[in-house]
Scaffold this motif. Structure first.
Motif, mmCIF file in Angstrom:
data_model
loop_
_atom_site.group_PDB
_atom_site.id
_atom_site.type_symbol
_atom_site.label_atom_id
_atom_site.label_comp_id
_atom_site.label_asym_id
_atom_site.label_seq_id
_atom_site.Cartn_x
_atom_site.Cartn_y
_atom_site.Cartn_z
ATOM 1 N N TYR A 67 0.845 -1.188 0.000
ATOM 2 C CA TYR A 67 0.000 0.000 0.000
ATOM 3 C C TYR A 67 0.885 1.244 0.000
ATOM 4 C CZ TYR A 67 -3.145 3.680 1.341
ATOM 5 O OH TYR A 67 -3.843 4.851 1.356
ATOM 6 N N THR A 85 -2.701 12.660 -1.138
ATOM 7 C CA THR A 85 -1.328 12.527 -0.647
ATOM 8 C C THR A 85 -1.222 13.161 0.734
ATOM 9 O OG1 THR A 85 -0.609 14.623 -1.644
ATOM 10 C CG2 THR A 85 -0.332 12.623 -2.973
ATOM 11 N N PHE A 100 1.755 8.930 -1.486
ATOM 12 C CA PHE A 100 0.587 8.776 -2.356
ATOM 13 C C PHE A 100 -0.215 7.581 -1.867
ATOM 14 C CE2 PHE A 100 2.989 11.452 -5.084
ATOM 15 C CZ PHE A 100 2.178 11.897 -6.111
ATOM 16 N N SER A 101 -1.476 7.789 -1.589
ATOM 17 C CA SER A 101 -2.356 6.678 -1.275
ATOM 18 C C SER A 101 -2.578 5.892 -2.574
ATOM 19 C CB SER A 101 -3.688 7.215 -0.745
ATOM 20 O OG SER A 101 -4.572 6.158 -0.493
ATOM 21 N N TRP A 102 -2.180 4.645 -2.579
ATOM 22 C CA TRP A 102 -2.246 3.828 -3.805
ATOM 23 C C TRP A 102 -2.226 2.372 -3.406
ATOM 24 C CZ3 TRP A 102 -3.666 4.573 -8.545
ATOM 25 C CH2 TRP A 102 -3.261 3.732 -9.571
ATOM 26 N N GLN A 103 -2.993 1.576 -4.111
ATOM 27 C CA GLN A 103 -2.978 0.139 -3.841
ATOM 28 C C GLN A 103 -3.217 -0.637 -5.120
ATOM 29 O OE1 GLN A 103 -5.874 -0.462 -0.837
ATOM 30 N NE2 GLN A 103 -7.606 -0.010 -2.132
ATOM 31 N N ASP A 105 -4.846 -2.974 -7.917
ATOM 32 C CA ASP A 105 -6.234 -2.980 -8.439
ATOM 33 C C ASP A 105 -7.116 -4.087 -7.866
ATOM 34 O OD1 ASP A 105 -5.351 -5.277 -9.750
ATOM 35 O OD2 ASP A 105 -5.517 -4.400 -11.705
ATOM 36 N N SER A 126 3.063 -0.110 -11.451
ATOM 37 C CA SER A 126 1.729 0.493 -11.324
ATOM 38 C C SER A 126 1.787 1.960 -10.900
ATOM 39 C CB SER A 126 0.873 -0.302 -10.335
ATOM 40 O OG SER A 126 1.166 0.030 -8.991
ATOM 41 N N PHE A 127 2.892 2.408 -10.328
ATOM 42 C CA PHE A 127 2.997 3.806 -9.927
ATOM 43 C C PHE A 127 2.840 4.727 -11.138
ATOM 44 C CE2 PHE A 127 6.315 2.232 -6.614
ATOM 45 C CZ PHE A 127 5.324 1.559 -5.920
ATOM 46 N N ARG A 130 -0.731 5.795 -11.662
ATOM 47 C CA ARG A 130 -1.147 6.911 -10.820
ATOM 48 C C ARG A 130 -0.532 8.217 -11.280
ATOM 49 N NH1 ARG A 130 -2.153 11.057 -9.413
ATOM 50 N NH2 ARG A 130 -2.569 11.891 -7.336
#
Length: 135
Positions: A67, A85, A100-103, A105, A126-127, A130
């Motif tokens: 995450y 963010t 960065f909030s990212w997870q 898919d 994957s970044f 975003r």
């Protein structure tokens, strides 16, 4: 370093070249010092094409998906601060960071072999998805 992390670090280095690793408080930390940014991003007011990206993993990885990722503080898209963010907590790599909030898919499917299924290479790639979204 856990064997799985060694395998995943090798995958990252095969694709990204230099990748720094640190273990801190039971978490695995990675730094990709030369990550490619799409057009439109600025760092401290100047266009940026390549800059660091960092991320950490909980000790329960790969069962728990990764995450969030971090970029240098001062990153903007044009003149706008990126959404979703926050200031990142201090980690083992020097500098100030933006989290960065990212997870992944919803299809996080790690396999027993790090070369197959979901892994840190697909995570790090994957970044770019975003970053292409802009602010």
């Amino acid at each position: 370093m856990r064997p799985r992390i060694q395998q995943e670090l090798a995958l990252l280095r095969r694709d990204f070249g230099t990748v720094d690793y640190a273990e801190s408080a039971g978490e695995d930390w990675f730094l990709l010092p030369d990550y490619g940014y799409p057009p439109g991003w600025n760092l401290n007011g100047k266009p940026v094409v390549r800059a660091p990206v960092s991320f950490k993993l909980a000790a329960t990885y790969p069962a728990a998906n990764p995450y969030a990722f971090m970029t240098p503080a001062g990153l903007t898209f044009g003149d706008a601060a990126p959404g979703n963010t926050t200031v990142a907590p201090a980690g083992p790599f020097p500098g100030s960071w933006l989290l960065f909030s990212w997870q992944p898919d919803g299809n996080w499917q790690p396999a027993a072999n790090a070369d197959e299924g979901s892994n840190l290479l697909s995570w790090a790639r994957s970044f770019a998805t975003r970053l292409k979204e802009g602010a």
